[in-house]
Design an enzyme around this catalytic site. Sequence first.
Site, PDB file in Angstrom:
ATOM      1  N   CYS A  19       8.482 -46.112 -50.017  1.00  0.00           N
ATOM      2  CA  CYS A  19       9.621 -45.933 -50.902  1.00  0.00           C
ATOM      3  C   CYS A  19       9.083 -45.613 -52.291  1.00  0.00           C
ATOM      4  CB  CYS A  19      10.445 -47.213 -50.934  1.00  0.00           C
ATOM      5  SG  CYS A  19      11.740 -47.150 -52.164  1.00  0.00           S
ATOM      6  N   ASN A  35      10.798 -47.212 -44.229  1.00  0.00           N
ATOM      7  CA  ASN A  35      11.596 -47.255 -43.000  1.00  0.00           C
ATOM      8  C   ASN A  35      11.294 -48.489 -42.154  1.00  0.00           C
ATOM      9  OD1 ASN A  35      13.012 -44.532 -42.616  1.00  0.00           O
ATOM     10  ND2 ASN A  35      10.963 -43.900 -43.263  1.00  0.00           N
TER      11      ASN A  35
END
Lengths: 315, 315
Positions: free
Chosen positions: B238, B247
């Site tokens: 991220c 994820n």
Amino acid sequence: MSKTRIFFNEVATRDGFQIEPEFIPTGTKVALVDALSGCGYAKIEVTSFTSPKAIPMLRDAEEVMGRIRRAPGVEYTVLVPNVRGAERALESKADELNLVMSTSETHNLANLRMPRDKSFASLSEVVRVVAGRTPINVSLSCAFGCPMEGDVPQHEVLAWGQRFADLGVRGLTICDTTGMAQPAQVARLCDEAQRRFPGLQLTLHFHNTRGMGLANVLAAVQSGIVRFDGSLGGLGGCPYAPGASGNIASEDAIHMLDAMGYDTGMDMDRLLRVARELPAIVGHEVPGQVAKAGPITQLHPVPAAVTELRAALSL
Amino acid sequence: MSKTRIFFNEVATRDGFQIEPEFIPTGTKVALVDALSGCGYAKIEVTSFTSPKAIPMLRDAEEVMGRIRRAPGVEYTVLVPNVRGAERALESKADELNLVMSTSETHNLANLRMPRDKSFASLSEVVRVVAGRTPINVSLSCAFGCPMEGDVPQHEVLAWGQRFADLGVRGLTICDTTGMAQPAQVARLCDEAQRRFPGLQLTLHFHNTRGMGLANVLAAVQSGIVRFDGSLGGLGGCPYAPGASGNIASEDAIHMLDAMGYDTGMDMDRLLRVARELPAIVGHEVPGQVAKAGPITQLHPVPAAVTELRAALSL
């Protein structure tokens, strides 16, 4: 509608520190417990009154208990393996004694080097000696499965719980010691344990070994459980799974329950500040996620490119 | 009672690889997709037909699509940003086109460099051009919150979904792009989305940025959702949270749902073998936990000390 109150028990300085290879100085332990005392925990498991030879990390149990500042409203609990430990714990003015045995025969033999019946007899003796002077909690290990035996039948877990309930203990902690629990199983055991033991404080202790830690917390709160163990930063690995996480990170579980609207009573900013000191204390990264990513309430600045684009497009 | 069937879409070679700094050779991508094809996925998001300049990692989209072996029963989907990408995707015989825009204006400006209305107009054009030749899915980013704006109201997310439903798309993926979703919110949005779009395939896409990934999967399946995105190993970090997970790891989510008794159709042993090859492919550790710890069904040998103790105690 008033929010459901959730009670957290922080186990990092006992369960977390216990497997760290480098001795953590007594002053550091005391400072950490004092910092945790200001975060809103219902309970802190400070240390263990076990043999200094068995767990050298916790050889300073008396000194730690003597030096911490007791915050009003926080219970300071300690792990106690036997009558000798109980006497030391009473002397240290612990607010609660936490006893432990495994619901799996093989795990009990591996971990405590005696069969379950002998553990039960020894812990019964502790309950008799303490005799109402201090509340007693019993942690039942491997309640969702044993890494060596596999399944541990739910009725066996409940039967061990019943034996301690009959002795008059105040609470039971149902432990997923090696991260084998899955949410459907958690819901079933939590439902049945609450039906069977309506008068006991029931605490759930989860590990995140296979990533299911917070899913299991969710399943447990959905079932009505309001007490949880957590370890700051997720400290405390799993000897059966090198590289995998151990305990759920307290701050990650608390962050989720806060976000869902539960009343955890915790000061999240303060808790995250303490969590971010952990890598320096233990000398390595820790698995907790929220301390790295920040809480969902902490927004990021809008990039300059977006501001320029908005201006260019007159948005 | 027959088990509920769960459908997994693997996004590692697109969403996961996209942010890796080192180019992954085309042959490695093809071999990974082929290995994934044998694991039981319902769908694999193979690559993206975006500009090679925008995402150099996926500049070999045509070649990858041309070289993979198509397994019966697996849909091979690709991300498509515009009409040009759609034409390339149709030429490559993709089974589905996946379009993406954000439900947050600021995130759409940051990520796609245009306002949402312009994204919608451009994607509407793609739907018109494809005109029933290939099913279309639309991924709605930031559906559970924007890292810059904060809350994204549920009615706005549903309104964007409605606009695409009105165009005749086959499915919507509701994306927690930066790991801001919490389970109570997931339950509410999933309940309402299923009520509003009974004819659409609804997929949930979660991140584990703050440790809530599998708790959110649990909340979604409890609400009746049966389609999930996952990224093998949890590949795909991220950008807003360095060090945090991105994820959810497909194998961790599938392992949980398998353990709970859902029919994921997956071959877990095979999947874990593929997951364990990922660190060598990307050159770093990945967040997935089950590949490190092993599934809950994999027991550990009884230590010799226990066997000796049993013998000594005649147990």
